[in-house]
Design a protein around this motif. Structure first.
Motif, PDB file in Angstrom:
ATOM      1  N   HIS A  99      57.236   0.819  -7.160  1.00 55.79           N
ATOM      2  CA  HIS A  99      57.865  -0.209  -7.990  1.00 55.79           C
ATOM      3  C   HIS A  99      59.314  -0.405  -7.529  1.00 55.79           C
ATOM      4  O   HIS A  99      60.060   0.559  -7.371  1.00 55.79           O
ATOM      5  N   ILE A 100      59.673  -1.659  -7.291  1.00 53.82           N
ATOM      6  CA  ILE A 100      61.020  -1.985  -6.797  1.00 53.82           C
ATOM      7  C   ILE A 100      61.614  -3.099  -7.646  1.00 53.82           C
ATOM      8  O   ILE A 100      61.005  -4.177  -7.780  1.00 53.82           O
ATOM      9  N   PHE A 101      62.767  -2.834  -8.227  1.00 51.76           N
ATOM     10  CA  PHE A 101      63.505  -3.882  -8.935  1.00 51.76           C
ATOM     11  C   PHE A 101      64.457  -4.523  -7.936  1.00 51.76           C
ATOM     12  O   PHE A 101      65.265  -3.846  -7.309  1.00 51.76           O
ATOM     13  N   VAL A 102      64.353  -5.842  -7.795  1.00 50.68           N
ATOM     14  CA  VAL A 102      65.159  -6.561  -6.806  1.00 50.68           C
ATOM     15  C   VAL A 102      66.194  -7.420  -7.522  1.00 50.68           C
ATOM     16  O   VAL A 102      65.848  -8.271  -8.347  1.00 50.68           O
ATOM     17  N   MET A 103      67.475  -7.202  -7.203  1.00 51.81           N
ATOM     18  CA  MET A 103      68.522  -8.129  -7.654  1.00 51.81           C
ATOM     19  C   MET A 103      69.180  -8.712  -6.415  1.00 51.81           C
ATOM     20  O   MET A 103      69.688  -7.987  -5.556  1.00 51.81           O
ATOM     21  N   THR A 104      69.095 -10.025  -6.279  1.00 48.93           N
ATOM     22  CA  THR A 104      69.582 -10.674  -5.066  1.00 48.93           C
ATOM     23  C   THR A 104      70.001 -12.106  -5.364  1.00 48.93           C
ATOM     24  O   THR A 104      69.532 -12.714  -6.338  1.00 48.93           O
ATOM     25  N   ASP A 105      70.893 -12.636  -4.530  1.00 48.97           N
ATOM     26  CA  ASP A 105      71.293 -14.032  -4.648  1.00 48.97           C
ATOM     27  C   ASP A 105      70.412 -14.940  -3.792  1.00 48.97           C
ATOM     28  O   ASP A 105      70.618 -16.153  -3.747  1.00 48.97           O
ATOM     29  N   LEU A 106      69.413 -14.368  -3.111  1.00 43.73           N
ATOM     30  CA  LEU A 106      68.491 -15.161  -2.299  1.00 43.73           C
ATOM     31  C   LEU A 106      67.351 -15.673  -3.179  1.00 43.73           C
ATOM     32  O   LEU A 106      66.609 -14.868  -3.756  1.00 43.73           O
ATOM     33  N   PRO A 107      67.178 -17.001  -3.316  1.00 42.96           N
ATOM     34  CA  PRO A 107      66.099 -17.548  -4.152  1.00 42.96           C
ATOM     35  C   PRO A 107      64.733 -17.037  -3.693  1.00 42.96           C
ATOM     36  O   PRO A 107      64.494 -16.853  -2.494  1.00 42.96           O
ATOM     37  N   ARG A 108      63.852 -16.832  -4.649  1.00 39.34           N
ATOM     38  CA  ARG A 108      62.535 -16.277  -4.320  1.00 39.34           C
ATOM     39  C   ARG A 108      61.767 -17.182  -3.361  1.00 39.34           C
ATOM     40  O   ARG A 108      60.938 -16.713  -2.577  1.00 39.34           O
ATOM     41  N   SER A 109      62.059 -18.463  -3.407  1.00 36.46           N
ATOM     42  CA  SER A 109      61.375 -19.404  -2.508  1.00 36.46           C
ATOM     43  C   SER A 109      61.714 -19.137  -1.045  1.00 36.46           C
ATOM     44  O   SER A 109      60.996 -19.603  -0.142  1.00 36.46           O
ATOM     45  N   ASN A 110      62.789 -18.388  -0.796  1.00 31.14           N
ATOM     46  CA  ASN A 110      63.199 -18.085   0.583  1.00 31.14           C
ATOM     47  C   ASN A 110      62.834 -16.664   1.018  1.00 31.14           C
ATOM     48  O   ASN A 110      63.183 -16.249   2.117  1.00 31.14           O
ATOM     49  N   TRP A 111      62.143 -15.917   0.170  1.00 28.64           N
ATOM     50  CA  TRP A 111      61.819 -14.531   0.507  1.00 28.64           C
ATOM     51  C   TRP A 111      60.856 -14.431   1.693  1.00 28.64           C
ATOM     52  O   TRP A 111      60.880 -13.434   2.420  1.00 28.64           O
ATOM     53  N   SER A 112      60.010 -15.421   1.868  1.00 29.03           N
ATOM     54  CA  SER A 112      58.973 -15.331   2.906  1.00 29.03           C
ATOM     55  C   SER A 112      59.552 -15.200   4.309  1.00 29.03           C
ATOM     56  O   SER A 112      58.875 -14.723   5.221  1.00 29.03           O
ATOM     57  N   SER A 113      60.810 -15.588   4.482  1.00 28.81           N
ATOM     58  CA  SER A 113      61.423 -15.560   5.814  1.00 28.81           C
ATOM     59  C   SER A 113      62.116 -14.229   6.118  1.00 28.81           C
ATOM     60  O   SER A 113      62.760 -14.099   7.155  1.00 28.81           O
ATOM     61  N   CYS A 114      61.978 -13.244   5.236  1.00 31.22           N
ATOM     62  CA  CYS A 114      62.655 -11.962   5.458  1.00 31.22           C
ATOM     63  C   CYS A 114      61.800 -10.800   4.943  1.00 31.22           C
ATOM     64  O   CYS A 114      60.654 -10.990   4.512  1.00 31.22           O
ATOM     65  N   TYR A 115      62.341  -9.613   4.975  1.00 29.09           N
ATOM     66  CA  TYR A 115      61.624  -8.392   4.600  1.00 29.09           C
ATOM     67  C   TYR A 115      61.118  -8.434   3.161  1.00 29.09           C
ATOM     68  O   TYR A 115      60.092  -7.834   2.839  1.00 29.09           O
ATOM     69  N   LEU A 116      61.807  -9.139   2.284  1.00 30.08           N
ATOM     70  CA  LEU A 116      61.359  -9.240   0.901  1.00 30.08           C
ATOM     71  C   LEU A 116      59.984  -9.896   0.826  1.00 30.08           C
ATOM     72  O   LEU A 116      59.154  -9.534  -0.022  1.00 30.08           O
ATOM     73  N   GLY A 117      59.729 -10.857   1.720  1.00 30.19           N
ATOM     74  CA  GLY A 117      58.422 -11.500   1.774  1.00 30.19           C
ATOM     75  C   GLY A 117      57.331 -10.519   2.150  1.00 30.19           C
ATOM     76  O   GLY A 117      56.222 -10.566   1.599  1.00 30.19           O
ATOM     77  N   ASP A 118      57.646  -9.611   3.074  1.00 28.62           N
ATOM     78  CA  ASP A 118      56.673  -8.583   3.476  1.00 28.62           C
ATOM     79  C   ASP A 118      56.307  -7.695   2.298  1.00 28.62           C
ATOM     80  O   ASP A 118      55.137  -7.360   2.091  1.00 28.62           O
ATOM     81  N   LEU A 119      57.322  -7.311   1.521  1.00 29.45           N
ATOM     82  CA  LEU A 119      57.074  -6.439   0.366  1.00 29.45           C
ATOM     83  C   LEU A 119      56.268  -7.177  -0.700  1.00 29.45           C
ATOM     84  O   LEU A 119      55.304  -6.633  -1.258  1.00 29.45           O
ATOM     85  N   ALA A 120      56.661  -8.421  -0.968  1.00 26.95           N
ATOM     86  CA  ALA A 120      55.999  -9.186  -2.031  1.00 26.95           C
ATOM     87  C   ALA A 120      54.535  -9.490  -1.705  1.00 26.95           C
ATOM     88  O   ALA A 120      53.704  -9.616  -2.612  1.00 26.95           O
ATOM     89  N   SER A 121      54.200  -9.592  -0.420  1.00 23.89           N
ATOM     90  CA  SER A 121      52.835  -9.966  -0.020  1.00 23.89           C
ATOM     91  C   SER A 121      51.878  -8.776   0.024  1.00 23.89           C
ATOM     92  O   SER A 121      50.682  -8.962   0.218  1.00 23.89           O
TER      93      SER A 121
END
Length: 394
Positions: A284-306
């Motif tokens: 379980h990971i709580f993410v606080m970031t200024d990067l909109p979720r719509s842009n997560w797919s282009s970075c490591y956050l997208g890998d985690l979310a998928s």
């Protein structure tokens, strides 16, 4: 500073990010104190007019210092000192608006020191971190040179001739001084931070000669958020996450941070890989970031979310009921003091609740290097802001 000089502290609002240029003392790129005072004044008036004013006292719990330092909200101060009713800022009558803004402009200019010091009414301090380091210690000689001075290359490049001296605040501004008899003592910025073995502006880490101030220094080393904010963060952990979790504070879009994605994600990857080896999945990971979720797919956050089998990501948004309820509760509590202001928009408390959630992360915390938000979370974790889950208020 207010306690040392036995003065009432005027509590300011939370300023919009980058709304006022506080400047950089290491580079000696600093606004003149009177210019800075007027910028802050104008911005505070704008916040009141727009219904976006949030007092520092609504966010930070000042109860631990209230017996040592007297405070007044700047809205109360403006109403009394300028002789205006701030509710009139909301008037639809353009004549009232024009007249009030003119009065506030004059009052702000006066308090900022553009007319100089005025009898025993106002003393405007026109020194800043380029020339002065304020002290209050037995072993400091008033007037000594500070250890940090602008280097010769900077002097030539910027055409400056500043010399930084250490000055005892009590001797300079206390009993017997010109400032002592003035009703209002106006500083510019009081921001300070360590730099090259010195403090940029205020070097008061201890006060053996004054027990009251020594006690106060201990209390302000860490000042927690208000109880409403702390409880909101804990409730979110208990009701929404419900499992041991890692917090990732990822500042990616602001200033220097947009150039350091690789380093920021590298640290997170290392932590995640270490947790995967322990075998308790999903993580379980709580993410606080200024990067909109719509842009997560282009970075490591997208890998985690998928990868839902290995990772469960949690986020907090303005729309969450716990955020809206907390904002309403704080506003109701503070507005009960009958501070005069226009009807307010919902208080922006999301960031502070997110920081509280991160202080509860039992699997660890990964923050963005150089971010003051990360530093604040580390301080909260160090001071055990988050109690055990069975002690969380519901």
């Amino acid at each position: 500073m207010a306690a040392i000089l036995n003065r009432t502290l005027v509590v300011p609002p939370v300023l919009d990010h980058h709304a006022v240029a506080l400047g950089s003392c290491p580079k000696f790129r600093v606004l003149e104190p009177k210019e800075l005072r007027l910028e802050v004044w104008d911005h505070a008036i704008d916040l009141i007019k727009e219904g976006r004013y949030v007092s520092m006292a609504e966010i930070i719990d000042l109860s631990s210092v209230s017996t040592v330092v007297k405070t007044i909200d700047i809205r109360h101060f403006i109403s009394m000192w300028c002789g205006v009713g701030l509710d009139s800022l909301c008037s639809d009558d353009p004549n009232i608006q024009t007249s009030l803004m003119s009065d506030l402009k004059k009052c702000g200019s006066f308090l900022s020191g553009f007319h100089g010091n005025v009898d025993t009414c106002l003393h405007a301090i026109d020194v800043d971190c380029r020339t002065t380091v304020w002290t209050y210690q037995e072993n400091d000689s008033d007037g000594d040179l500070d250890s940090f001075q602008p280097d010769e290359q900077l002097k030539i490049k910027k055409k400056i001739s500043y010399v930084r001296h250490r000055r005892d605040v009590y001797k300079s501004l206390g009993p017997g001084s010109e400032a002592y008899f003035s009703t209002v003592l106006a500083f510019g910025s009081l921001f300070t931070a360590p730099y090259r073995g010195s403090q940029l502006y205020i070097d008061i880490k201890e006060s053996p000669r004054d027990h009251k101030i020594q006690t106060l220094i201990g209390k302000i080393d860490f000042m927690p958020f208000s109880p409403e904010i702390i409880n909101a963060g804990k409730k979110f952990v208990q009701k929404n996450i419900r499992k041991p979790f890692l917090c990732a504070q990822l500042r990616l879009l602001d200033g220097q941070f947009k150039n350091h994605w690789k380093e920021t994600f590298s640290v997170l990857k290392q932590k995640v890989e270490a947790l995967k080896q322990k075998g308790s999945l999903p993580i379980h990971i709580f993410v606080m970031t200024d990067l909109p979720r719509s842009n997560w797919s282009s970075c490591y956050l997208g890998d985690l979310a998928s990868n839902a089998k290995l990772f469960k990501l949690h986020v907090l948004s303005d729309g969450e009921e716990v955020v809206k309820r907390t904002a309403s509760k704080i506003a109701a509590t503070f507005d009960g003091t009958k501070v005069s202001h226009c009807s307010r928009q919902p208080l922006d408390v999301l960031l502070y609740i997110e920081e509280t959630v991160c202080s509860c992360a039992s699997l660890g915390f990964v923050g963005t290097a150089g971010s003051t938000i990360a530093e604040n979370i580390e301080m909260m974790r160090k001071n055990s802001v988050c109690l055990n889950s069975d002690e969380i208020a519901v």
